[in-house]
Design a protein around this motif. Structure first.
Motif, PDB file in Angstrom:
ATOM      1  N   TYR A   1      -5.883  -6.474   2.251  1.00 55.49           N
ATOM      2  CA  TYR A   1      -6.844  -6.125   3.296  1.00 55.49           C
ATOM      3  C   TYR A   1      -6.086  -5.856   4.581  1.00 55.49           C
ATOM      4  O   TYR A   1      -5.278  -6.672   5.023  1.00 55.49           O
ATOM      5  CB  TYR A   1      -7.863  -7.252   3.516  1.00 55.49           C
ATOM      6  N   GLY A   2      -6.326  -4.707   5.200  1.00 50.11           N
ATOM      7  CA  GLY A   2      -5.692  -4.363   6.460  1.00 50.11           C
ATOM      8  C   GLY A   2      -6.715  -4.189   7.564  1.00 50.11           C
ATOM      9  O   GLY A   2      -7.688  -3.449   7.394  1.00 50.11           O
ATOM     10  N   SER A   3      -6.513  -4.887   8.687  1.00 51.97           N
ATOM     11  CA  SER A   3      -7.407  -4.731   9.837  1.00 51.97           C
ATOM     12  C   SER A   3      -6.661  -4.063  10.982  1.00 51.97           C
ATOM     13  O   SER A   3      -5.552  -4.470  11.330  1.00 51.97           O
ATOM     14  CB  SER A   3      -7.961  -6.095  10.286  1.00 51.97           C
TER      15      SER A   3
ATOM     16  N   MET B   1      -4.800  -1.258   8.772  1.00 53.42           N
ATOM     17  CA  MET B   1      -5.332  -0.013   8.209  1.00 53.42           C
ATOM     18  C   MET B   1      -4.294   1.095   8.316  1.00 53.42           C
ATOM     19  O   MET B   1      -4.094   1.874   7.372  1.00 53.42           O
ATOM     20  CB  MET B   1      -6.620   0.396   8.941  1.00 53.42           C
TER      21      MET B   1
ATOM     22  N   LEU C   1      -1.596   0.662   5.694  1.00 58.36           N
ATOM     23  CA  LEU C   1      -2.014   0.971   4.327  1.00 58.36           C
ATOM     24  C   LEU C   1      -2.207   2.466   4.077  1.00 58.36           C
ATOM     25  O   LEU C   1      -2.246   2.908   2.926  1.00 58.36           O
ATOM     26  CB  LEU C   1      -3.322   0.251   3.995  1.00 58.36           C
TER      27      LEU C   1
ATOM     28  N   ALA D   1      -9.756  -1.808   4.063  1.00 59.34           N
ATOM     29  CA  ALA D   1      -9.235  -1.644   5.419  1.00 59.34           C
ATOM     30  C   ALA D   1     -10.381  -1.443   6.392  1.00 59.34           C
ATOM     31  O   ALA D   1     -11.374  -0.784   6.068  1.00 59.34           O
ATOM     32  CB  ALA D   1      -8.273  -0.457   5.487  1.00 59.34           C
TER      33      ALA D   1
END
Length: 217
Positions: A79-81, A85, A88, A177
């Motif tokens: 998970y990318g925040s 994001m 990724l 993301a």
């Protein structure tokens, strides 16, 4: 019974502690990841917000960049925040020519799409598949997804204002993301969603391993 998942947070730069706390609230064993051996020990990984160019350079310097790419290619849930994001994304716009990414997510992401730090804002978003009504989203020098590939599910778009319709949350398989920072609010539904993805991934792996066991004669 499956064990609690071990979920790492890439701890090179950015808002690491907030993600660790949110993951622990969802029953995960949350650990910081700074070295390849620590990455190899997790069932899922969070790429936090921060400065994407700095994180990428530190990942390369510490020998983590290639192991991160290999882990994503091998199916590790990630998970990318915000900056995560960007890391990724397979493709970037408005990025330095030498900026590298981990990749794996078939999207084109525009860096700092919403403007500078002074342009940070909050908005209510409906996230596809997330029960409980709108989510309060915090955007800080946030990117958005300019283009998503055919295998990418769009989870949320901005509604209203000059950025109306812009994509700010996506999922592709076990990769998720968001442009925004759910770790900065008390709403833990995005972290709950990701921990459930990691749990499901663990269960699938356990089923495959059990199915491959030899039957005693």
């Amino acid at each position: 019974m499956l064990r609690d998942p071990v979920v790492g947070v890439l701890a090179l730069q950015g808002d690491v502690r907030e993600h660790l706390a949110a993951l622990r609230e969802q029953g995960a064993r949350a650990v910081p990841v700074r070295r390849p051996d620590e990455l190899a020990a997790v069932d899922g990984l969070v790429l936090p917000g921060g400065e994407s160019t700095t994180i990428a350079k530190l990942a390369a310097r510490t020998g983590l960049l290639d192991p991160l790419r290999d882990a994503v290619a091998a199916g590790l849930p990630v998970y990318g925040s915000c900056a995560g994001m960007i890391l990724l994304a397979d493709r970037l716009l408005d990025a330095p020519a030498d900026q590298v990414t981990v990749g794996g997510l078939d999207v084109t992401v525009r860096r700092n799409a919403f403007g500078r730090q002074v342009d940070s804002f909050e908005a209510d978003l409906g996230l596809d598949g997330l029960p409980g009504g709108p989510l309060r989203a915090v955007f800080i020098r946030a990117p958005w997804v300019e283009q998503a590939g055919p295998g990418v599910q769009v989870l949320a778009r901005v509604v209203g204002g000059p950025a109306d319709g812009r994509i700010v949350a996506v999922r592709q398989g076990d990769l998720v993301a968001t442009s925004f920072h759910p770790e900065l609010t008390g709403d833990r539904r995005v972290h709950a969603l990701f921990v459930q993805i990691v749990r499901s991934h663990l269960a699938e792996r356990a089923g495959v391993h059990a199915g491959n066991e030899e039957v005693p004669a």
